[in-house]
Design a protein around this motif. Structure first.
Motif: not given
Length: 68
Positions: A35-36, A39, A44, A47, A51
């Motif tokens: 996820r990092a 990002h 998006l 990500e 999440r």
């Protein structure tokens, strides 16, 4: 070489198939790293997907009892 290119090169050097994380904590660490990275590159959609997967991988507690 950009940071993403360096990471991709390193990942390919290690091989495409990685053993699955042995624990819930290991899975969470992998998802947070991914996820990092999503990002950092501005993806998006990826990500948001990660999440949701992170939320799914977290332990659920109801009335003080942890459910897995």
């Amino acid at each position: 070489m950009t940071m993403l290119s360096a990471r991709l090169t390193k990942a390919l050097a290690k091989g495409r198939v990685a053993p699955p994380p042995p624990t819930r904590l290991g899975l969470l660490e992998v998802l947070l790293r991914k996820r990092a990275t999503a990002h950092a590159v501005g993806d998006l959609a990826l990500e948001a997907l990660l999440r949701d997967q992170i939320k799914w991988s977290l332990p659920v507690q109801c009335d003080g009892i942890e459910r897995r």
